[in-house]
Design a protein around this motif. Structure first.
Motif, PDB file in Angstrom:
ATOM      1  N   VAL A  55      -6.013   0.415   4.479  1.00 18.36           N
ATOM      2  CA  VAL A  55      -6.290   0.404   3.115  1.00 18.36           C
ATOM      3  C   VAL A  55      -5.840   1.682   2.495  1.00 18.36           C
ATOM      4  CG1 VAL A  55      -8.655   1.702   3.485  1.00 18.36           C
ATOM      5  CG2 VAL A  55      -8.305   0.031   1.737  1.00 18.36           C
ATOM      6  N   PRO A  56      -5.184   1.826   1.321  1.00 22.36           N
ATOM      7  CA  PRO A  56      -4.517   2.896   0.564  1.00 22.36           C
ATOM      8  C   PRO A  56      -5.202   4.018   0.109  1.00 22.36           C
ATOM      9  CG  PRO A  56      -4.031   1.115  -0.843  1.00 22.36           C
ATOM     10  CD  PRO A  56      -4.797   0.756   0.445  1.00 22.36           C
ATOM     11  N   ILE A  57      -6.520   3.901   0.383  1.00 19.09           N
ATOM     12  CA  ILE A  57      -7.728   4.908  -0.273  1.00 19.09           C
ATOM     13  C   ILE A  57      -8.141   5.482   0.838  1.00 19.09           C
ATOM     14  CG2 ILE A  57      -9.600   5.571  -1.728  1.00 19.09           C
ATOM     15  CD1 ILE A  57      -8.533   3.385  -3.696  1.00 19.09           C
ATOM     16  N   LEU A  58      -8.067   6.854   1.120  1.00 18.87           N
ATOM     17  CA  LEU A  58      -8.619   7.458   2.276  1.00 18.87           C
ATOM     18  C   LEU A  58     -10.072   7.648   2.145  1.00 18.87           C
ATOM     19  CD1 LEU A  58      -5.948  10.408   2.614  1.00 18.87           C
ATOM     20  CD2 LEU A  58      -6.040   8.536   4.049  1.00 18.87           C
ATOM     21  N   GLY A  59     -10.897   7.644   3.215  1.00 18.77           N
ATOM     22  CA  GLY A  59     -12.271   7.526   3.257  1.00 18.77           C
ATOM     23  C   GLY A  59     -13.069   6.320   2.988  1.00 18.77           C
ATOM     24  N   ILE A  60     -12.377   5.153   3.019  1.00 18.32           N
ATOM     25  CA  ILE A  60     -13.314   3.909   2.727  1.00 18.32           C
ATOM     26  C   ILE A  60     -12.984   3.202   4.061  1.00 18.32           C
ATOM     27  CG2 ILE A  60     -13.408   4.294   0.338  1.00 18.32           C
ATOM     28  CD1 ILE A  60     -11.333   1.958   0.196  1.00 18.32           C
ATOM     29  N   THR A  61     -12.192   3.287   4.789  1.00 16.53           N
ATOM     30  CA  THR A  61     -12.057   2.594   6.087  1.00 16.53           C
ATOM     31  C   THR A  61     -13.262   2.209   6.930  1.00 16.53           C
ATOM     32  OG1 THR A  61      -9.692   3.285   6.284  1.00 16.53           O
ATOM     33  CG2 THR A  61     -10.816   2.093   8.052  1.00 16.53           C
ATOM     34  N   THR A  62     -14.036   3.230   7.066  1.00 16.07           N
ATOM     35  CA  THR A  62     -15.280   2.939   7.797  1.00 16.07           C
ATOM     36  C   THR A  62     -16.306   2.443   7.206  1.00 16.07           C
ATOM     37  OG1 THR A  62     -14.855   5.272   8.920  1.00 16.07           O
ATOM     38  CG2 THR A  62     -16.994   4.192   9.152  1.00 16.07           C
ATOM     39  N   LEU A  63     -16.341   2.520   5.839  1.00 13.74           N
ATOM     40  CA  LEU A  63     -17.473   1.739   5.119  1.00 13.74           C
ATOM     41  C   LEU A  63     -16.923   0.288   5.007  1.00 13.74           C
ATOM     42  CD1 LEU A  63     -19.993   1.626   3.230  1.00 13.74           C
ATOM     43  CD2 LEU A  63     -18.416   2.360   1.321  1.00 13.74           C
ATOM     44  N   MET A  64     -15.813  -0.098   4.743  1.00 13.28           N
ATOM     45  CA  MET A  64     -15.277  -1.519   4.547  1.00 13.28           C
ATOM     46  C   MET A  64     -15.386  -2.081   6.087  1.00 13.28           C
ATOM     47  SD  MET A  64     -12.126  -1.167   2.101  1.00 13.28           S
ATOM     48  CE  MET A  64     -11.406  -2.827   2.424  1.00 13.28           C
ATOM     49  N   GLY A  65     -14.845  -1.521   6.956  1.00  8.32           N
ATOM     50  CA  GLY A  65     -15.157  -1.950   8.268  1.00  8.32           C
ATOM     51  C   GLY A  65     -16.339  -2.423   8.799  1.00  8.32           C
ATOM     52  N   THR A  66     -17.342  -1.488   8.638  1.00  2.34           N
ATOM     53  CA  THR A  66     -18.668  -1.520   9.141  1.00  2.34           C
ATOM     54  C   THR A  66     -19.399  -2.592   8.331  1.00  2.34           C
ATOM     55  OG1 THR A  66     -18.876   0.732   9.768  1.00  2.34           O
ATOM     56  CG2 THR A  66     -20.798  -0.186   9.311  1.00  2.34           C
ATOM     57  N   ALA A  67     -19.014  -2.575   6.853  1.00  2.00           N
ATOM     58  CA  ALA A  67     -19.868  -3.607   6.223  1.00  2.00           C
ATOM     59  C   ALA A  67     -19.527  -5.077   6.796  1.00  2.00           C
ATOM     60  CB  ALA A  67     -19.734  -3.565   4.718  1.00  2.00           C
ATOM     61  N   THR A  68     -18.003  -5.288   6.828  1.00  5.42           N
ATOM     62  CA  THR A  68     -17.598  -6.465   7.185  1.00  5.42           C
ATOM     63  C   THR A  68     -18.092  -6.873   8.478  1.00  5.42           C
ATOM     64  OG1 THR A  68     -15.870  -6.142   5.602  1.00  5.42           O
ATOM     65  CG2 THR A  68     -15.418  -7.746   7.451  1.00  5.42           C
ATOM     66  N   LEU A  94       0.866   5.282   2.513  1.00  5.17           N
ATOM     67  CA  LEU A  94       0.032   5.700   1.385  1.00  5.17           C
ATOM     68  C   LEU A  94       0.900   6.326   0.195  1.00  5.17           C
ATOM     69  CD1 LEU A  94      -2.878   6.432   0.522  1.00  5.17           C
ATOM     70  CD2 LEU A  94      -2.487   8.725   1.210  1.00  5.17           C
ATOM     71  N   ILE A  95       2.017   7.047   0.406  1.00  4.96           N
ATOM     72  CA  ILE A  95       2.758   7.471  -0.701  1.00  4.96           C
ATOM     73  C   ILE A  95       3.549   6.230  -1.334  1.00  4.96           C
ATOM     74  CG2 ILE A  95       4.631   8.946  -1.380  1.00  4.96           C
ATOM     75  CD1 ILE A  95       1.864  10.386  -0.912  1.00  4.96           C
ATOM     76  N   TRP A 134      -5.288   7.713 -10.822  1.00  4.66           N
ATOM     77  CA  TRP A 134      -6.181   6.272 -10.805  1.00  4.66           C
ATOM     78  C   TRP A 134      -5.151   5.149 -10.846  1.00  4.66           C
ATOM     79  CZ3 TRP A 134     -10.846   5.008  -9.988  1.00  4.66           C
ATOM     80  CH2 TRP A 134     -11.237   3.673 -10.171  1.00  4.66           C
ATOM     81  N   GLN A 135      -4.265   5.302 -11.761  1.00  6.98           N
ATOM     82  CA  GLN A 135      -3.361   3.780 -11.758  1.00  6.98           C
ATOM     83  C   GLN A 135      -2.674   3.710 -10.412  1.00  6.98           C
ATOM     84  OE1 GLN A 135      -1.023   4.755 -15.295  1.00  6.98           O
ATOM     85  NE2 GLN A 135      -2.363   3.710 -16.666  1.00  6.98           N
ATOM     86  N   ALA A 136      -2.028   4.633  -9.724  1.00  7.83           N
ATOM     87  CA  ALA A 136      -1.476   4.919  -8.534  1.00  7.83           C
ATOM     88  C   ALA A 136      -2.198   4.189  -7.753  1.00  7.83           C
ATOM     89  CB  ALA A 136      -0.789   6.012  -8.299  1.00  7.83           C
ATOM     90  N   SER A 137      -3.610   4.751  -7.403  1.00  6.46           N
ATOM     91  CA  SER A 137      -4.407   4.159  -6.592  1.00  6.46           C
ATOM     92  C   SER A 137      -5.009   2.681  -6.664  1.00  6.46           C
ATOM     93  CB  SER A 137      -5.656   4.979  -6.392  1.00  6.46           C
ATOM     94  OG  SER A 137      -5.410   6.351  -6.067  1.00  6.46           O
ATOM     95  N   MET A 138      -4.988   2.510  -7.935  1.00  3.72           N
ATOM     96  CA  MET A 138      -5.624   1.124  -8.162  1.00  3.72           C
ATOM     97  C   MET A 138      -4.368  -0.025  -7.970  1.00  3.72           C
ATOM     98  SD  MET A 138      -8.880   0.831  -8.607  1.00  3.72           S
ATOM     99  CE  MET A 138      -8.653   2.092  -7.417  1.00  3.72           C
ATOM    100  N   GLY A 139      -3.294   0.461  -8.279  1.00  2.00           N
ATOM    101  CA  GLY A 139      -2.141  -0.415  -8.035  1.00  2.00           C
ATOM    102  C   GLY A 139      -1.725  -0.455  -6.511  1.00  2.00           C
ATOM    103  N   ALA A 140      -1.906   0.659  -5.753  1.00  2.94           N
ATOM    104  CA  ALA A 140      -1.930   0.526  -4.385  1.00  2.94           C
ATOM    105  C   ALA A 140      -3.053  -0.655  -3.774  1.00  2.94           C
ATOM    106  CB  ALA A 140      -1.875   2.027  -3.774  1.00  2.94           C
ATOM    107  N   MET A 141      -4.261  -0.444  -4.174  1.00  4.07           N
ATOM    108  CA  MET A 141      -5.104  -1.321  -3.717  1.00  4.07           C
ATOM    109  C   MET A 141      -4.857  -2.676  -4.091  1.00  4.07           C
ATOM    110  SD  MET A 141      -7.631   0.060  -1.986  1.00  4.07           S
ATOM    111  CE  MET A 141      -9.047  -1.164  -2.314  1.00  4.07           C
ATOM    112  N   LEU A 142      -4.371  -3.026  -5.219  1.00  2.00           N
ATOM    113  CA  LEU A 142      -3.991  -4.313  -5.484  1.00  2.00           C
ATOM    114  C   LEU A 142      -2.777  -4.894  -4.624  1.00  2.00           C
ATOM    115  CD1 LEU A 142      -4.479  -6.493  -7.519  1.00  2.00           C
ATOM    116  CD2 LEU A 142      -2.585  -5.540  -8.952  1.00  2.00           C
ATOM    117  N   ILE A 143      -1.717  -3.946  -4.401  1.00  2.00           N
ATOM    118  CA  ILE A 143      -0.700  -4.440  -3.528  1.00  2.00           C
ATOM    119  C   ILE A 143      -1.248  -4.535  -2.024  1.00  2.00           C
ATOM    120  CG2 ILE A 143       1.354  -3.649  -2.242  1.00  2.00           C
ATOM    121  CD1 ILE A 143       2.078  -2.064  -5.239  1.00  2.00           C
ATOM    122  N   TRP A 144      -2.209  -3.814  -1.600  1.00  2.00           N
ATOM    123  CA  TRP A 144      -2.708  -3.872  -0.459  1.00  2.00           C
ATOM    124  C   TRP A 144      -3.440  -5.142  -0.127  1.00  2.00           C
ATOM    125  CZ3 TRP A 144      -8.240  -4.055   0.731  1.00  2.00           C
ATOM    126  CH2 TRP A 144      -8.447  -3.959   1.957  1.00  2.00           C
TER     127      TRP A 144
END
Length: 188
Positions: A55-68, A94-95, A134-144
């Motif tokens: 996932v291209p946003i640092l820090g949410i891997t653990t939250l997403m993985g645990t919830a799923t 990421l970049i 913000w645009q770069a992060s949301m675009g990266a999330m969309l691509i991911w």
């Protein structure tokens, strides 16, 4: 009565210690197989762990993985181990993903995300810099999100035969280690 000499060891070298890959990756997966996960559950756990690890946003891997993992009743620890093993690849992607995301969701003007551009924007107008990030992060999330669906499905179905084979191999090894299996194999 003759006295037999003591048996000679086959090799004078000490046994080789298992490598990093076996200690850190293969043995934990085999231990999970011993805990009762089916090959289907294990392949889904590994596939989701890889996808969430990228996932291209640092820090949410653990939250997403645990919830799923909790929601799908998978092994949380196994999913998190796999996802955190993907951290070096996540950092490599990421970049490029953020650059593509800035181009995808940008307004057509200066959407090329560079460090020099961000420094200039933070000095000139920090709101515009934050908007670009913000645009770069949301675009990266969309691509991911779009790419993760076929990658996750492919990994899930490709790993099932491997985990079936590992489970069968592990079951065979466990059966040969039990005293009753040894007694049966010596037979009359």
């Amino acid at each position: 009565m003759s006295v037999l000499p003591p048996p000679v060891p086959a090799s004078s070298e000490p046994p080789a210690s298992p490598g990093w890959w076996r200690r850190r990756v293969l043995d934990p997966i085999l231990n999970i197989l011993k805990q009762g996960l089916t090959p289907k559950q294990l392949s889904l756990t590994v596939a989701l762990g890889i996808v969430f690890g990228l996932v291209p946003i640092l820090g949410i891997t653990t939250l997403m993985g645990t919830a799923t993992a909790v929601r799908l009743r998978l092994n949380v620890a196994a999913l998190l181990v796999v996802s955190h093993l993907m951290s070096p690849v996540q950092l490599l992607l990421l970049i490029p993903l953020m650059r593509l995301g800035a181009q995808l969701l940008g307004d057509g003007q200066a959407t090329q995300l560079t460090l020099a551009q961000l420094e200039f924007l933070f000095e000139k107008d920090w709101r515009e810099a934050l908007q670009l990030l913000w645009q770069a992060s949301m675009g990266a999330m969309l691509i991911w999100a779009v790419a993760s669906i076929p990658v996750g499905l492919l990994l899930n179905f490709a790993l099932r035969p491997l985990f079936r084979w590992l489970l069968a191999r592990q079951s065979g090894k466990l059966a040969s280690d039990t005293p009753s299996a040894a007694a049966e194999s010596t037979g009359p």
